[in-house]
Structure formats: C-alpha cells, structure tokens
Design an enzyme around this catalytic site. Structure first.
Site, mmCIF file in Angstrom:
data_model
loop_
_atom_site.group_PDB
_atom_site.id
_atom_site.type_symbol
_atom_site.label_atom_id
_atom_site.label_comp_id
_atom_site.label_asym_id
_atom_site.label_seq_id
_atom_site.Cartn_x
_atom_site.Cartn_y
_atom_site.Cartn_z
ATOM 1 N N LEU A 293 40.634 33.418 -18.973
ATOM 2 C CA LEU A 293 40.346 32.103 -18.567
ATOM 3 C C LEU A 293 41.459 31.302 -18.215
ATOM 4 C CD1 LEU A 293 37.122 31.179 -20.786
ATOM 5 C CD2 LEU A 293 37.243 32.320 -18.653
ATOM 6 N N ASP A 294 41.169 30.689 -17.025
ATOM 7 C CA ASP A 294 42.423 29.590 -17.003
ATOM 8 C C ASP A 294 42.503 28.876 -17.951
ATOM 9 O OD1 ASP A 294 42.542 30.669 -14.322
ATOM 10 O OD2 ASP A 294 41.147 29.020 -13.450
ATOM 11 N N ARG A 295 43.964 28.114 -18.214
ATOM 12 C CA ARG A 295 44.558 27.248 -19.258
ATOM 13 C C ARG A 295 43.385 26.325 -19.633
ATOM 14 N NH1 ARG A 295 48.921 24.810 -16.931
ATOM 15 N NH2 ARG A 295 47.197 23.162 -16.182
ATOM 16 N N THR B 223 40.097 26.006 -18.523
ATOM 17 C CA THR B 223 38.686 26.299 -18.384
ATOM 18 C C THR B 223 38.193 26.660 -19.855
ATOM 19 O OG1 THR B 223 38.896 27.062 -16.199
ATOM 20 C CG2 THR B 223 36.971 28.164 -17.487
#
Length: 356
Positions: free
Chosen positions: A146-148, A150
């Site tokens: 997951l993105d940082r 998110t």
C-alpha cells in the site's frame, strides 16, 4: 547485520538520502490535456501548453494528466521524512485482522511505510533474534503493498512458498480489492463508471495516465505503457446518499480513455465532497489516485495528483484512501478468505452524515 537475520524483505526500507534524492528531482509541466467523460461524450481537460517539444520526444506517447504541482515537492518531502522517522513503529494486536500459521492480515495505518510494518511483525509475534536458528524460522514477505499514506488491509506471509502462491494470485487477478476514498471536485454526473486507460512514467519520472491507444508503446525511460482499469461507484456527494441523487448516467459502462475531444474549463474551483468506492481490476502503481485525478475528482490531501492540501481551513498530512476489502482463495487451504479493515475516522464521518 539485521537484528532479525531470518527475515526476508521484498524491498529495502527507505533512507533519508534516497527519499531526498527522489523527491527533489526536477519537475516540469506536461505537454498534453486530460480527457474525461461528460454525459455521452469525451471531453478534454485542459492543462499547461508548452512550445514545440524537442525532436527526440516526438515519437513518445503524450500523457493525459498533469505533472505534479510545484507545492507537491515540499509536501511529499515532509511526509516522507515524517514516515521515515517511524522506523521503530510497532503493530499492535488491535491492528491484526486475521492470523494463521501461513499469513497475517494487518490494518495498516496511514503515514507508515509497508517495510516498517513488516519489520515490526517479529515483535508482534514475540519472536527474538535468538530464534533465528530454530527449525522453522519465519520467512516474512509482503503479500501486497500500500502507498505510504494509504491505510487498510495489508497481507504478510510467513513462508516463501506461500508468498509465491500469493504473488501468482495477484498476477492472475484472482485477488479482489475494494477501496474507499474521499474526493474533492465537481460532483460527477455518473453513479457508476469503469475506466480503461494506459499507465506509465512520463519523461520526468512521474506516473501518468495515457490514452488506451498508447498501450504497448515505449516511454522515454524504456518502459512501456500498460493497461489500467478501475471501476468506481459514488456513495455520497456532500453528505447526500447516492440513492437520493438524480444522476445523468446510472449504468456502469466501460469508458475508454482517448486522446481526442473538446476542451472544457478546469474544475479546480469545485467544492463538492464525493465519497467513492473503487474496484481496481489491475494493480498499477497509484492507480486509483491517477484515475481520480483524470476524472477531475482528486483525493483530498493527495497534493501529488492535484488533490487539495488544505481543505475547509484544515491542512492534511495524508490522502484519504483506504484499502477496505481483500478477498482471495487461501494459498494453502484453498478456502475463500475475505478481510475487511475498519474504516478510518474520515470515512466514518462521511458515511454518518449521509441523509436518508
């Protein structure tokens, strides 16, 4: 030497130097417009125009979304440095959604790198460095990333063979994912939509949306434009439930991103809050964020993709995107697994104020 020599990381944790080097790279405006659907026709979202590009770029595909705005450079650097400082971050038992002998599902908080979550798992499981010589040491791998900023469902596998099977399931699109996002922009005329476009890096290194007709074409860095498909459903607009909104388009039809259309004015001054659920059918980097930017409804706080950094007199340190559900067949038992991450406060608040 790592304090946990039995651990295997998919990627090395980010460092201050690499973060600064990446985030401080030069930016430049893009050369094309963004196409978005409006009612039954495609229109073009205007952006900055440049002079005639240099001859060596004439044969490359032209991106259809804007380059990150200048403010994003400093904002992203600040957020990255804050997240990097959380290298000692620890997952708690309350963050665990599910665990068995093969894998563990975590409700990842926003503002934390996946690698820092992975590094905290031995502490969560009560494993000490001395156990590295045991007969069955843990072989920890990130099942998904997951993105940082998110939050939501994140999988970690405990054995190499389980990790391999899970990677194959993701590659073959046998894993179903849903996300929930809070967007800011002009209220859409559709209730549901499926969007197909190209995806790739521009000559400046930023991820961008490309025309579907560019899929397979080579980009400046040597990579190619790849297919990207996402379905969206509106849940509410300004607190009004989608059931009480008279949408012009209600059918979930596939709209193909093209590179032709008429120009419209920018929607940056729109003040609508749109809560959406997203169903990515491919797994491209920043996929939902890019498609929301393209549709003119960027995520709140997603300054990299034109989302407002400040909204209603409040500054946000992360974008409003949450990995809500993840379902797949268990890589060992074959049983259907479905994990649901509790909604963050911003999503609960948006849903609680829906009327009727």
């Amino acid at each position: 030497m790592s304090p946990f020599p039995f651990m295997r990381f998919s990627f090395p944790p980010p460092t201050h130097c690499s973060l600064i080097s990446f985030l401080c790279s030069s930016n430049s405006p893009s050369m094309a417009g963004t196409l978005i659907p409006s009612s039954n026709k495609l229109v073009q979202h205007t952006e900055e125009t440049l002079t005639q590009p240099p001859p060596n770029t004439l044969d490359f595909p032209i991106p259809l979304t804007r380059h990150p705005p200048p403010i994003s450079k400093q904002v992203e650097l600040d957020r990255a440095m804050a997240a990097s400082a959380k290298s000692g971050f620890s997952i708690t038992k309350s963050d665990v959604i599910y665990e068995d002998q093969w894998l563990i599902a975590i409700n990842k908080p926003s503002g934390v790198y996946c690698d820092h979550v992975l590094a905290s798992i031995p502490r969560l499981l009560g494993v000490s460095p001395e156990s590295s010589g045991a007969e069955n040491p843990l072989e920890l791998h990130l099942g998904n990333r997951l993105d940082r900023d998110t939050s939501g469902v994140m999988l970690i596998t405990k054995l190499h063979k389980v990790a391999g099977k899970l990677v194959q399931a993701f590659t073959e699109h046998r894993v179903k994912k849903t996300y929930i996002a809070l967007c800011i922009g002009l209220a859409p005329q559709w209730e549901e939509i499926a969007l197909k476009s190209g995806h790739g890096r521009s000559k400046f290194g930023a991820w961008r949306v490309y025309s579907a007709s560019d899929i397979g074409r080579t980009l400046p860095g040597g990579s190619v434009v790849r297919e990207m498909v996402t379905s969206f459903k509106v849940l509410s607009v300004n607190g009004l439930s989608s059931e009480n909104i008279d949408f012009i388009e209600k059918r979930n039809e596939m709209l193909i991103v093209r590179d032709e259309g008429s120009k419209i004015s920018s929607t940056h001054d729109a003040k609508d809050e749109i809560l959406i659920r997203a169903y990515p059918q491919s797994g491209r980097t920043h996929q939902i964020r890019l498609h929301c930017q393209y549709l003119g409804i960027p995520l709140r706080g997603d300054v990299k993709y034109e989302g407002p950094h400040e909204w209603k007199e409040k500054t946000y340190d992360y974008h409003a995107l949450h990995a809500e559900n993840l379902s797949f067949d268990h890589p060992v038992t074959g049983s259907l697994m479905e994990f649901h991450a509790p909604l963050p406060s911003w999503a609960r608040e948006a849903l609680s104020c829906t009327k009727g």
